[in-house]
Design a protein around this motif. Structure first.
Motif, PDB file in Angstrom:
ATOM      1  N   VAL A  64       5.405 -28.824   3.752  1.00  0.00           N
ATOM      2  CA  VAL A  64       6.095 -28.935   2.467  1.00  0.00           C
ATOM      3  C   VAL A  64       7.600 -28.940   2.723  1.00  0.00           C
ATOM      4  N   MET A  65       8.286 -29.911   2.140  1.00  0.00           N
ATOM      5  CA  MET A  65       9.732 -30.004   2.319  1.00  0.00           C
ATOM      6  C   MET A  65      10.418 -30.029   0.955  1.00  0.00           C
ATOM      7  N   TYR A  66      11.370 -29.116   0.782  1.00  0.00           N
ATOM      8  CA  TYR A  66      12.200 -29.045  -0.428  1.00  0.00           C
ATOM      9  C   TYR A  66      13.596 -29.538  -0.068  1.00  0.00           C
ATOM     10  N   PHE A  67      14.056 -30.581  -0.744  1.00  0.00           N
ATOM     11  CA  PHE A  67      15.358 -31.159  -0.457  1.00  0.00           C
ATOM     12  C   PHE A  67      16.348 -30.838  -1.578  1.00  0.00           C
ATOM     13  N   PHE A  68      17.486 -30.255  -1.175  1.00  0.00           N
ATOM     14  CA  PHE A  68      18.615 -30.060  -2.088  1.00  0.00           C
ATOM     15  C   PHE A  68      19.856 -30.604  -1.381  1.00  0.00           C
ATOM     16  N   LEU A  69      19.886 -31.922  -1.250  1.00  0.00           N
ATOM     17  CA  LEU A  69      20.956 -32.599  -0.527  1.00  0.00           C
ATOM     18  C   LEU A  69      21.680 -33.566  -1.451  1.00  0.00           C
ATOM     19  N   TYR A  70      22.791 -34.072  -0.937  1.00  0.00           N
ATOM     20  CA  TYR A  70      23.512 -35.142  -1.614  1.00  0.00           C
ATOM     21  C   TYR A  70      23.100 -36.473  -0.978  1.00  0.00           C
ATOM     22  N   GLU A  71      23.247 -37.557  -1.715  1.00  0.00           N
ATOM     23  CA  GLU A  71      22.679 -38.843  -1.304  1.00  0.00           C
ATOM     24  C   GLU A  71      23.106 -39.263   0.100  1.00  0.00           C
ATOM     25  N   GLU A  72      24.352 -38.985   0.457  1.00  0.00           N
ATOM     26  CA  GLU A  72      24.850 -39.436   1.755  1.00  0.00           C
ATOM     27  C   GLU A  72      24.314 -38.594   2.918  1.00  0.00           C
ATOM     28  N   GLU A  73      23.560 -37.519   2.637  1.00  0.00           N
ATOM     29  CA  GLU A  73      23.088 -36.627   3.702  1.00  0.00           C
ATOM     30  C   GLU A  73      21.629 -36.870   4.091  1.00  0.00           C
ATOM     31  N   PHE A  74      20.972 -37.865   3.496  1.00  0.00           N
ATOM     32  CA  PHE A  74      19.558 -38.104   3.758  1.00  0.00           C
ATOM     33  C   PHE A  74      19.294 -38.959   4.995  1.00  0.00           C
TER      34      PHE A  74
END
Length: 435
Positions: A297-307
């Protein structure tokens, strides 16, 4: 003459109804107030096991009141079986409206029942005083044999306000004395590598679950020490910064049991200031070969440029949750490189429709059974095609009505029927609350 009269009376009596006798017997067996008063239950002489079973369903306050009824109930109140599981609620009136465990009760538990505690949790508010109180209690659990320990902050920062030395000192008392810890939840705490080594040295044979997301003082070497020696570990939750190829290799060794659940939080507080590394495909493959049923399970709380570093190669993730806006390119990579995906939740995307990306996900993720879309846009035709590809395996479909864009083929009323037909059940989109 008398005999004739008797015969006449007998002859004039109506024929007996067979059901009438049953009714009479039923009425005669119905308990009355007199029978209750004659057979009153002596509650004070109930068997200990019966009282214990009843007490286990009572809140602590009611249980304490009941213990003053008689000597027998008071003795049951102090039986070890009732004190194996306890949650300390520590809240300050100035910072929280939640109830708090009374200090006198805490002292009574430490004095009389500390050695009975096995399943312990601490629920604290955001104040430093509550976190300090939790550490004081932990420091006194010297003679305990705790199996599960949970430190829960109802509002951040709580434990992170404490000095690391004080927190680690209190936690080490439990790690050293328990010897049989199987489950530990210590998210958002200042736990560090040396304290994890103490944990492993005393509980390596019993530890099965470890949740420690947002623990900034733990390094990849610290969590690797746990994986290297705790071969019974089945569930692990951590931040992405602690994930490494070496850790996945340790979890995939022959000595290690099959991992059941791996939760990874990918969090960025400040855009552009966090560099995320990549995990090799061979490391993921080794984990899945060793634990083929593992949920990742992965929870992402990033900004678009960090993916950029994520999902460029095939990744065996099963559940993905995006808490912030995610790019179309990222969603396209998920459709191509996440064949084990079961659930996908997208909170936001922007103003560009996700038509091609959704269809790619439906075609590439054959195990997808749950989908959620928040602040996104999808044309009605593309959405119908997505549902048609997934079919009835899509058991959960949560879409806001504002997401769907009517086109030449379908309007909003038509899409309800069309989607319901492919799902095999009645379906309607979620409505935005009006308050």
């Amino acid at each position: 003459m008398k005999q004739n009269r008797v015969n006449q009376k007998v002859e004039t009596q109506p024929a007996s109804d067979p059901d009438e006798g049953k009714k009479r017997r039923k009425m005669s067996s119905t308990p009355t107030i007199e029978t209750f008063s004659a057979c009153q239950v002596d509650w004070g002489n109930l068997h200990y096991d019966v009282i214990l079973h009843i007490f286990q369903y009572l809140p602590l306050v009611d249980r304490a009141y009941a213990s003053s009824v008689c000597r027998t109930w008071n003795e049951v109140f102090h039986m070890p079986e009732l004190w194996r599981r306890f949650e300390f609620e520590l809240n300050q009136p100035a910072t929280s409206y939640l109830k708090s465990t009374h200090p006198d009760l805490i002292q009574q538990i430490i004095k009389k029942h500390a050695d009975h505690l096995q399943y312990v949790s601490f629920k604290v508010d955001s104040s430093t005083e509550s976190a300090e109180a939790a550490c004081d209690i932990l420091s006194q659990l010297v003679n305990c044999s705790i199996k599960t320990l949970g430190l829960i902050s109802t509002a951040r920062p709580s434990f992170m306000n404490l000095s690391k030395s004080r927190f680690v000192s209190a936690l080490t008392v439990v790690f050293v004395n328990s010897k049989s810890l199987s489950s530990i939840k210590i998210d958002d705490t200042p736990v560090d590598d040396p304290s994890l080594k103490v944990l492993v040295a005393n509980n390596s044979d019993t530890l099965k679950l470890l949740k420690m997301s947002s623990c900034p003082h733990v390094s990849p070497a610290g969590i690797l020490c746990v994986a290297d020696q705790c071969y019974g570990l089945r569930e692990l939750a951590l931040n992405y910064c602690l994930l490494s190829d070496e850790l996945l290799s340790a979890l995939s060794s022959e000595k290690h049991v099959h991992l059941e659940h791996l939760r990874i939080d990918v969090v960025s507080e400040n855009p552009g200031q966090t560099q995320f590394h990549s995990i090799k495909k061979s490391s993921w493959d080794a984990l899945v070969r060793h634990s083929p049923k593992v949920s990742i399970v992965m929870y992402f709380f990033l900004y678009e440029e960090e993916f950029d570093p994520f999902f460029r190669d095939e990744t065996p993730v099963t559940h993905i949750y995006f808490g912030r806006a995610v790019s179309k390119a990222m969603l396209g990579r998920i459709g191509m490189n996440c064949p084990r995906l079961i659930e996908l939740v997208i909170c936001a995307n922007g103003l560009q429709p996700l038509d091609d990306e959704l269809i790619c996900i439906a075609e590439g993720c054959k195990n997808l059974t749950a989908m959620g879309l928040g602040e996104c846009e999808v044309s009605c035709s593309a959405f119908v095609k997505f549902v048609k590809i997934c079919g009835r395996r899509l058991t959960q479909l949560s879409i806001m009505e504002e997401v769907l864009i009517p086109d030449q083929k379908y309007n909003l009323e038509q899409i309800y029927w069309e989607v319901s037909k492919h799902l095999g059940r009645v379906w309607f989109p979620d409505m935005m609350p009006t308050w």
